[in-house]
Design a protein around this motif. Structure first.
Motif, PDB file in Angstrom:
ATOM      1  N   ASP A 523       0.813  -1.223   0.000  1.00 45.62           N
ATOM      2  CA  ASP A 523       0.000   0.000   0.000  1.00 45.62           C
ATOM      3  C   ASP A 523       0.844   1.270   0.000  1.00 45.62           C
ATOM      4  N   TRP A 526      -0.228   3.684  -2.596  1.00 46.49           N
ATOM      5  CA  TRP A 526      -1.538   3.261  -3.141  1.00 46.49           C
ATOM      6  C   TRP A 526      -2.538   4.404  -3.012  1.00 46.49           C
ATOM      7  N   ARG A 528      -5.684   4.290  -2.592  1.00 46.28           N
ATOM      8  CA  ARG A 528      -6.749   3.957  -1.631  1.00 46.28           C
ATOM      9  C   ARG A 528      -8.154   3.840  -2.248  1.00 46.28           C
ATOM     10  N   PRO A 530     -10.454   1.287  -4.085  1.00 45.00           N
ATOM     11  CA  PRO A 530     -10.496  -0.115  -4.506  1.00 45.00           C
ATOM     12  C   PRO A 530     -11.114  -0.338  -5.888  1.00 45.00           C
ATOM     13  N   ARG A 537      -0.559  -4.444  -8.126  1.00 44.41           N
ATOM     14  CA  ARG A 537      -0.517  -4.007  -6.715  1.00 44.41           C
ATOM     15  C   ARG A 537      -1.851  -3.381  -6.314  1.00 44.41           C
ATOM     16  N   ASP A 538      -2.425  -2.552  -7.202  1.00 43.02           N
ATOM     17  CA  ASP A 538      -3.762  -1.980  -6.933  1.00 43.02           C
ATOM     18  C   ASP A 538      -4.766  -3.097  -6.691  1.00 43.02           C
ATOM     19  N   CYS A 541      -4.172  -4.788  -3.326  1.00 43.57           N
ATOM     20  CA  CYS A 541      -4.568  -3.898  -2.223  1.00 43.57           C
ATOM     21  C   CYS A 541      -6.090  -3.793  -2.130  1.00 43.57           C
ATOM     22  N   LEU A 546      -2.215  -6.436   1.630  1.00 43.16           N
ATOM     23  CA  LEU A 546      -1.249  -5.331   1.694  1.00 43.16           C
ATOM     24  C   LEU A 546       0.168  -5.810   1.978  1.00 43.16           C
TER      25      LEU A 546
END
Length: 680
Positions: A523, A526, A528, A530, A537-538, A541, A546
């Motif tokens: 994260d 990231w 944030r 969703p 990675r997105d 997360c 994470l």
């Protein structure tokens, strides 16, 4: 003037070496010692001999300028056999450091006396070799096998007190009376017979000691050839007569000297020293006195940077915008020092002294009189420019203004000030109080004095500094990018994260890219949201994966943070690839190596082409000390020399269609391949 002189003190012949800076055992010293032995043997009035050194140290090892070439006679092993065979007692009088060949010389003497501040060690294993002048045979006979294993295989020097406790020293002298006490000691034992010749002693080994040592140190020794060779040589000392043990030692050192690992480790030894030299800097460039430091940002990085200066007695003023952040940062520094005390790295008094030099503040004006300010704020150009605009107004004339940026343009930051000549990049690596590497980024207008001061200061705070030019990511992070990009692309094309990581682990890295990502936290950076899945990675997360801290990232983790391949992560990756229209396939280890490691070499060649690194060996130093490149592979550019530029170019051409539209081959790398040249 001869580097070895002799004089009589009554019936004691005192042999003195004066070969600055470290009394290295070069040809002139060996030749002088041989002549001194002849003198002692021929003179019936001489009853005992003392060997000591002028200057700051006892013999601190071999003459490194002789490495790799033929050694002139007398060679050290034969000289030490003659020394030990002398029929008059010889006392080694030790101050400073007795390292490598220096300690081997002391071991061949019949007695050893040292000042309490002396350090003794056999660090050859760090050069991928072993002590080759009888050290593996004499040390176990003096201190026992268990202590010899620690010293020879570990390679770390020990203090005089410990040396005395394990029987390596016969006596401790006063710090200022070594010469006189050594002569008095020699006189005391002049008539004692038989002479305590080390080669005539028995090396005592407890049953199972070698296997137990291998098991206890397996992780530290993994991948290295020299530690196992050291163990075998010490085993020979315990099981064979001295002369046969020496034969085993010599056979093993010949094998190691010829190995790629030793060549790599010796390369790094010289590369580390070469990195301190700054191209185009006039000798005697004046340094700027740095007696106080200001740090902007009390987070993990700012606090770690502060500790480097506090620990050497330089006062630090640390600035934050909010009291809560400041208190948190100061508390973390305190906890880190408490940890150092608990682990024995420093005393309670030293920790108290260090923390007593810390001044926390919320006011920029408190940085007005410091000699050096280091900005360690969020990695964002607008934020850093704002900080430097404020700094320019309050910092005193002549203060050095440094940015701890990992990627950003130091010249663009310097341009917002009225004194770009005072601005330099100091890229510390996290945790900054532990990691040894420091990239010193030379801006277009950075003055010679500022650059020279930054390099000198790095040495003071015990960092290994490398000069880098201004470019995105400088040396280390710029080369990291193609590796990370390719690793990310490979898992979309069908390689499993564990496959990619295994190739890195087999190569000798402490961890692979996906293990590292899980450890750091997926994260980081990231957005944030969703619903926005722009990268793997997105996607991970968005599903709450994470990394280690949540029990799942690229891997699944148990309560002890042991990792196992994750079917959930593999499904998320496969779905992401399908959504992007990427067909998955089987991928070989060779392709992973070519796409992840060869691309790094290619980027390193571009860095050299553009003059962003002074020399190829500087790149190697960055990667060994900052990014976990295995030292026994000598850094990416040295490794490329071993593999061959032609092999690297052919591999990159093979993968060209998969390396992405932005990939270009370095003309320098291609030229090296065509001419059969090396980088180092």
């Amino acid at each position: 003037m001869s580097v070895i002189t002799t004089h009589r003190d009554g019936d004691v012949l005192v042999v003195v070496s004066n070969n600055p800076p470290v009394n290295a055992l070069g040809f002139a010293v060996r030749d002088g010692l041989a002549k001194a032995l002849d003198e002692a043997a021929a003179d019936p009035a001489v009853k005992a001999v003392v060997i000591r050194c002028d200057g700051r140290t006892f013999f601190a090892g071999a003459d490194i300028t002789e490495f790799g070439g033929p050694m002139k006679d007398p060679q050290l092993p034969e000289l030490l056999e003659r020394l030990e065979a002398l029929d008059k007692p010889v006392v080694a009088a030790i101050h400073g450091t007795a390292l490598g060949g220096g300690l081997e010389t002391a071991l061949a003497c019949h007695y050893r006396i040292a000042v309490p501040s002396a350090k003794l060690g056999l660090p050859e294993v760090k050069l991928g070799i072993l002590p080759g002048a009888g050290g593996t045979q004499r040390l176990p006979r003096v201190v026992g096998v268990a202590a010899a294993l620690e010293m020879i295989v570990g390679g770390a020097p020990i203090g005089a007190k410990k040396a005395s406790d394990i029987g390596l020293l016969d006596r401790l002298a006063g710090e200022d009376s070594l010469a006189a006490e050594a002569v008095a000691f020699a006189r005391d034992i002049a008539e004692k017979r038989p002479l305590p010749r080390t080669s005539e002693k028995q090396a005592v080994a407890e049953p199972g000691v070698f296997d137990a040592f291998r098991a206890a140190n397996a992780r530290k020794m993994k991948g290295f050839e020299a530690p196992e060779a050291c163990i075998q040589a010490i085993q020979a000392a315990a099981e064979l007569p001295f002369a046969q043990g020496l034969e085993v030692e010599r056979k093993l050192i010949r094998q190691l000297m010829a190995s790629d690992q030793s060549k790599a480790q010796r390369h790094i030894f010289f590369a580390e020293r070469a990195a301190a030299k700054i191209d185009g800097l006039a000798p005697g460039t004046p340094l700027i006195p740095v007696k106080s430091v200001g740090i902007i940002g009390a987070g993990t990085m700012g606090g770690g940077i502060a500790m480097n200066f506090l620990s050497i007695g330089i006062p630090v003023t640390i600035l934050e915008m909010q009291q809560e952040a400041l208190d948190r940062g100061v508390a973390t520094i305190g906890r880190n020092y408490a940890g150092n005390v608990k682990s024995g790295r420093m005393t309670e008094d030293q920790a108290k002294q260090a923390t007593g030099l810390l001044k926390p503040t919320l006011d920029y004006a408190d940085l007005g009189q410091v000699d050096l300010v280091i900005e360690a704020v969020f990695e964002n150009m607008d934020v850093k420019k704002e900080v430097f605009t404020r700094l320019d107004k309050i910092a005193k004339p002549g203060a050095i203004l440094a940015t701890n940026t990992s990627y950003l343009d130091v010249d663009e930051i310097a341009a917002v000030t009225s004194r770009p000549e005072s601005v330099v990049g100091l890229h510390f690596f996290s945790p900054a109080n532990v990691m040894k590497l420091l990239e010193v980024v030379r801006g277009a207008k950075t003055s010679d004095s500022v650059l020279a001061t930054a390099m000198a200061l790095a040495k003071q705070i015990r960092k290994i500094a490398v000069v880098a030019g201004v470019c995105h990511g400088f040396i280390g992070n710029r080369m990291l990018k193609p590796r990370q990009d390719q690793a990310g692309q490979l898992i979309l094309e069908g390689a499993k994260p564990a496959d990619v990581d295994r190739v890195f682990l087999d190569f000798g890295f402490p961890m692979g890219p996906f293990q590292l990502a899980d450890l750091a936290g997926l994260d980081i950076g990231w957005h944030r949201d969703p619903t926005r899945r722009e990268s793997v990675r997105d996607a991970l997360c968005a599903e709450g994966r994470l990394g280690q801290k949540t029990g799942g990232g690229f891997y699944d983790y148990d309560e002890k943070r042991n990792r196992t391949p994750s079917p959930v992560a593999e499904r998320i990756i496969a779905e992401f690839a399908a959504a992007k229209g990427i067909a998955q396939r089987a991928i070989s280890d060779e392709e992973i190596r070519e796409r992840c490691l060869y691309t790094m070499v290619n980027e390193g060649a571009k860095i050299l082409e553009e003059g962003k690194a002074q020399r190829a060996s500087d790149i190697d130093v960055v990667w060994v000390f900052g990014y976990g490149w295995p030292v026994y592979r000598g850094g990416p550019m040295f490794w490329a020399d071993l593999v061959g530029a032609r092999t690297i170019v052919d591999g990159l051409k093979r993968q060209q269609d998969r390396l992405g539209p932005d990939f270009t081959l370095s003309p320098l790398l291609v030229a090296k391949a065509e001419k059969g040249e090396t980088f180092n």
